[in-house]
Write a protein that holds these residues in place. Structure first.
Motif, short mmCIF file in Angstrom:
data_model
loop_
_atom_site.label_atom_id
_atom_site.label_comp_id
_atom_site.label_asym_id
_atom_site.label_seq_id
_atom_site.Cartn_x
_atom_site.Cartn_y
_atom_site.Cartn_z
N ASN A 73 23.65 -6.70 -8.17
CA ASN A 73 24.49 -6.08 -7.24
C ASN A 73 23.98 -4.71 -6.79
N CYS A 74 23.80 -4.60 -5.40
CA CYS A 74 23.22 -3.28 -4.62
C CYS A 74 24.71 -2.83 -4.15
N SER A 75 24.82 -1.47 -4.22
CA SER A 75 25.91 -0.77 -3.38
C SER A 75 25.82 -0.39 -2.16
N GLY A 76 24.44 -0.77 -1.49
CA GLY A 76 24.54 -0.61 0.08
C GLY A 76 23.97 -1.55 0.93
N VAL A 77 22.66 -1.59 1.46
CA VAL A 77 22.04 -2.66 2.07
C VAL A 77 21.03 -3.31 1.39
N LEU A 78 21.03 -4.66 1.74
CA LEU A 78 19.81 -5.37 1.45
C LEU A 78 19.02 -5.67 2.75
N MET A 79 17.69 -5.36 2.72
CA MET A 79 16.95 -5.50 3.92
C MET A 79 15.44 -5.87 3.71
N PRO A 80 14.58 -6.38 4.78
CA PRO A 80 13.25 -6.64 4.58
C PRO A 80 12.61 -5.24 4.19
N GLY A 81 11.50 -5.25 3.57
CA GLY A 81 10.71 -4.05 3.40
C GLY A 81 10.34 -3.83 4.62
N LEU A 82 9.77 -2.30 4.60
CA LEU A 82 9.09 -1.73 5.78
C LEU A 82 7.74 -2.12 5.94
N VAL A 83 7.16 -2.30 7.16
CA VAL A 83 5.81 -2.65 7.48
C VAL A 83 5.14 -1.62 8.15
N ASN A 84 4.25 -0.67 7.56
CA ASN A 84 3.55 0.37 8.25
C ASN A 84 2.29 -0.48 8.75
N ALA A 85 2.27 -0.41 10.19
CA ALA A 85 1.12 -1.28 10.83
C ALA A 85 -0.09 -0.59 11.04
N HIS A 86 0.07 0.84 10.91
CA HIS A 86 -1.04 1.68 11.04
C HIS A 86 -1.31 3.09 10.00
N ILE A 87 -2.27 2.98 9.44
CA ILE A 87 -2.26 3.94 8.43
C ILE A 87 -3.67 4.03 8.02
N HIS A 88 -4.36 5.21 7.53
CA HIS A 88 -5.63 5.38 7.18
C HIS A 88 -5.79 6.10 5.85
N LEU A 89 -5.40 5.46 4.70
CA LEU A 89 -5.50 6.00 3.20
C LEU A 89 -6.57 6.77 2.92
N GLU A 90 -7.72 6.48 3.57
CA GLU A 90 -9.01 7.35 2.95
C GLU A 90 -8.87 8.76 3.36
N LEU A 91 -8.10 9.00 4.47
CA LEU A 91 -8.01 10.61 5.10
C LEU A 91 -6.88 11.29 4.10
N SER A 92 -6.21 10.45 3.32
CA SER A 92 -5.20 11.29 2.35
C SER A 92 -5.55 12.62 1.90
N VAL A 93 -7.03 12.52 1.26
CA VAL A 93 -7.52 13.48 0.64
C VAL A 93 -7.48 14.68 1.41
N LEU A 94 -7.73 14.50 2.81
CA LEU A 94 -7.96 15.88 3.68
C LEU A 94 -6.53 16.57 3.66
N GLY A 95 -5.49 16.01 3.27
CA GLY A 95 -4.10 16.47 3.69
C GLY A 95 -3.78 16.85 5.06
N VAL A 96 -3.07 17.65 5.41
CA VAL A 96 -2.64 17.53 6.94
C VAL A 96 -3.78 18.66 7.59
N VAL A 97 -4.32 18.33 8.61
CA VAL A 97 -5.06 18.94 9.50
C VAL A 97 -4.54 19.57 10.53
#
Ligand SMILES: [Zn+2]
Length: 413
Positions: free
Chosen positions: A58-82
């Motif tokens: 039982n979920c007390s809220g909403v069931l929905m499909p997972g989100l799809v992130n169609a554009h990211i650059h994981l390798e830049l995460s190490v830089l933090g916010v520029v």
């Protein structure tokens, strides 16, 4: 149908609201799962007696499909916010800052890997089921809980010399490495065509930053603007730009003429596209991915979402990297879109963050909606705002402006 199924291997997921995305939202609904796949989605009273012996979550809220992130650059995460240096800084200034930081810090592979894994885990925790990751290097597989990651290796070649080097890299790539281009301002026509040809043979997605800045068209069509200065500073101007083909009316027109636009191409950002450009993209059945958070951070403007929708293009949604998006959350991207485009319906925004992204990256058989045959990897959202909602309209409204849901539950059989 149900008599062919061993009911002990069926699991029911019940919730006050079930949002399949590609069909009507169901009040007091259930998702029936069998061996890792969705078997049925519908009202609780239709299935409760059929599967009376099956376990129920039982979920007390909403069931929905997972989100799809169609554009990211994981390798830049190490830089933090520029950060941008000042309010008048251009996108080229930001690219310079990013490259300087990358060069100055000399991060180890271990540091890059660790930051990428942490970022991917945060995406997972926020409800992202699959993401399209683009990088200049191939990351080893990330440890810990992460979304399903589809990786593209981004090649760059703004001059004849750099193009030759990139073509050699392209020739030597392992079979399981999928290349893509960076952007029309950083990648020669010859290189874009060669990468696209390889992607087509492999039936792989070809993702390209397009029209993120007005200066892209200035470089390609007129040989001016900040990207021109940028390439000049790096001694990379050799006649590749401006384009020799002067019959191109725009960057999108150029991409169409060099035949890199089709249904496996994703044009990312598309902030400065004209009606004619959108017509070309629609005609080529190319996908579009918007990154409103990154666009806002870099101060490049807002994409023309209403016009895309009028041309029957439902854009996918991406966060882009942490370097240009401190929030890095698909929930935040949705809330920002609602703020910037109040006339666009919440269900359209939700479709952008789910089924449009899954279709763009070629994973709609598994993700993007709650439908029979798709993966049982979906999400539940619990939040006190949802618990008091009385209508489907209200629930969709809440989900698209919520920004940070109190609880995201990952389900997977
Ligand atoms: Zn990007």
């Amino acid at each position: 149908m149900s008599t062919l199924v061993d009911h002990s291997s069926v699991v029911l997921y019940r919730a006050p609201w079930v949002i399949p995305v590609t069909s009507q939202t169901i009040h007091n609904g259930v998702v029936v799962v069998h061996r890792g796949r969705i078997k049925a989605v519908g009202p609780w009273n239709e299935f409760s007696t059929i599967y009376s012996k099956s376990p129920i979550y039982n979920c007390s809220g909403v069931l929905m499909p997972g989100l799809v992130n169609a554009h990211i650059h994981l390798e830049l995460s190490v830089l933090g916010v520029v950060s941008q240096e000042n309010p008048n800084s251009t996108m080229c200034d930001w690219v310079r800052s990013l490259l300087q930081k990358r060069l100055a810090c000399q991060y180890s592979e271990e540091e890059i890997h660790f930051a990428a894994a942490k970022c991917a885990h945060n995406q997972f925790e926020s409800g992202v089921v699959v993401l399209l990751d683009t990088g200049n290097t191939t990351l080893p597989s990330l440890s810990g809980e992460t979304p399903d990651i589809h990786s593209l290796l981004e090649l760059i070649g703004p001059s004849a010399k750099a193009t030759q080097a990139a073509l050699l890299t392209l020739d030597g790539l392992a079979e399981d490495v999928f290349p893509t281009g960076h952007a029309p301002y950083s990648t020669s026509p010859q290189l874009l065509q060669s990468i696209k040809q390889r992607a087509s043979v492999k039936k792989s997605v070809f993702s390209l930053h397009v029209e993120e800045s007005r200066d892209e068209a200035l470089l390609l069509l007129q040989g001016e603007g900040c990207f021109y200065d940028f390439l000049q500073d790096r001694d990379a101007l050799d006649g590749t730009f401006p384009l020799a083909v002067n019959s191109c009316k725009s960057v999108v027109d150029y991409l169409h003429k060099i035949e890199v636009l089709d249904e496996k191409t994703i044009c990312v950002h598309c902030v400065f596209v004209s009606d004619d450009d959108i017509q070309i993209l629609a005609g080529a059945k190319s996908h579009v991915c918007l990154c409103p958070g990154s666009n806002k951070f870099l101060g490049v403007g807002k994409a023309r979402l209403e016009t895309f929708l009028a041309h029957d293009i439902i854009p996918a949604l991406g966060t882009d990297s942490l370097a240009s998006n401190p929030e890095l959350s698909m929930w935040h991207e949705m809330a920002l879109l609602r703020e910037e485009h109040p006339a666009v319906a919440p269900e359209t925004i939700l479709a952008m963050a789910t089924i449009a992204g899954a279709s763009a990256i070629g994973r709609e058989a598994d993700y993007g909606s709650l439908e029979p045959g798709k993966s049982s990897n979906f999400i539940g959202i619990e939040d006190k705002k949802i618990s008091t909602a009385v209508s489907e309209k209200e629930v969709l409204e809440i989900l698209t402006v919520i920004d940070k849901p109190e609880r995201v539950i990952r389900y997977s059989e």
